[in-house]
Each structure stands twice: as structure tokens, then as C-alpha cells.
Design an enzyme around this catalytic site. Sequence first.
Site: not given
Length: 258
Positions: A79, A226
Site C-alpha cells: 500500500d 507498505h
Amino acid sequence: MARHGGGRGWYGKVAGAALGVTMLAVGASVWTAQADSVGGGATPRASASATPGGGTEPVDISIAHASDAGPRGVNITIDDGPDPTWTPQVLDLLKEHGVKATFCMTGLQAQAHPDLVKDVVAAGHRLCDHSVSHDTAMDKKSEAYQSKEILDAERMITEASGGVRPVYYRAPGGAFTPYSRKLAASRGMRPLGWNVDTKDFERPGTDAIVATVERELPNGPTILFHDAGGDRTQTVEALRQILPRLKEQGYDFGFPVR
């Protein structure tokens, strides 16, 4: 699903810019949603296709968690990028281990780094719309605001990729609403959740990230990492350990179901 709202200084710095970029985007391509009460009336849709010269097929509005790789499948999802420092390192590790992943990109990051978006696509990974500005309070905002964040990000990612559309939508911090799920699904983007929150954003240490994956993977196959928003050294090192370890344990890597 946990919300990732605290300590996101990096997003605070771009929040103001997000509004400006989003407003400018309207001049380039006008997007309108046919707002209606969810459960009745017309399905929300955009006034223009996000794929140059192409259309969209609606998908299931439920939030996906399962893997298309079967009962021993694992979905790696990344992400907040792309980021010029961390995304290439993640791509190198995925290539080294023959793993495909889903990259949930913000519109701002995709627009800023189109070459990286193209690199992700060229490597066989999938794209996911993660809104324009990563507003974790989107579920508290109007339908018009939700529509703009989702549809503008869809367009920005598609343009940055050279025409490849995102096929999932992941709400920032899990801030889905019935309206946002229906809108995304009407655009061919399956709402995407997660089962394992590594909390790598908090930088708890590489060992802690790895331990979280091993402890929580029995809960389901979709793992959240992430590749932007700060120093992702721990994420990269955790992936370096996790990818071969999961293979040794007999897991297969796939994509979230659509």
C-alpha cells in the site's frame, strides 16, 4: 479492520496538495457520479471510462479477502506507493522469489511516479485504487467526496500506467462505505480488505513484522504491507525473510479473488 490514521505525518504534508491536484484534475477529465441511496436506484458510475478506449465490467461489491491460489494461497498487498526509494526494492524481492503482488496506489503517488507504475505493471503485478489522498476518514465524508477520491485516483493510476486499470479498490484505513463499495464495484474494482495487518507502518522492528505474519496468517491469506509513507527498511527486510519462508511452508502466492 484497523485504521491507519495515527502518526501519518507524511500524508499530512500532502493533504493540502491533494485537494489542489484533485481540483485540477477536474479540468482535464470531468468525473461525475450518479449518487443514489445504496440498495436502490441506479448504480453509481463515472461520466468517462478510466481506460482509454475501453469499458468496465461490474464486479462483486463484497470486500474480498480470499486468494485465487486456493486454500494454501497467500496474497501479498503493498500500500501507499509507489515510492522511488522503496518500490524498486520491493519489486526486486518479488522478482527474486517469483511472487506476484497487488499494489494499492494513491492517485498522488501514481501521478508523481508514472515510471514506477509502469514497472509494477510490466512485472505482472496488479493495480489497486487506494484513493487520491489517503483520507482515512473518507467514510465520514459525503458521497460526492468519496466519488471524487475514488474516480480521480482510478483515472490518475490508469493514466500513469499507460492504460492499465486498477482492478481493486482498498479504502484508506479500511474506511469503506456501502456507497464506496458499490461505486468501486461498478467500475470493475473489487473492494479489497486484508486479514493480516503487519503494522509495518509503525516500524515495530523486522522481527515483529515477521512474527505478526506467522501468528495471524491462519486468520486469512491477504497480508498488508507498505512501500511508502516513511522509512520502509523494516518492511523490505521482513519481506526478504517472509517470502522464502512461506514458500518453504508450502504456501502459494496469488491475487485476491475478484
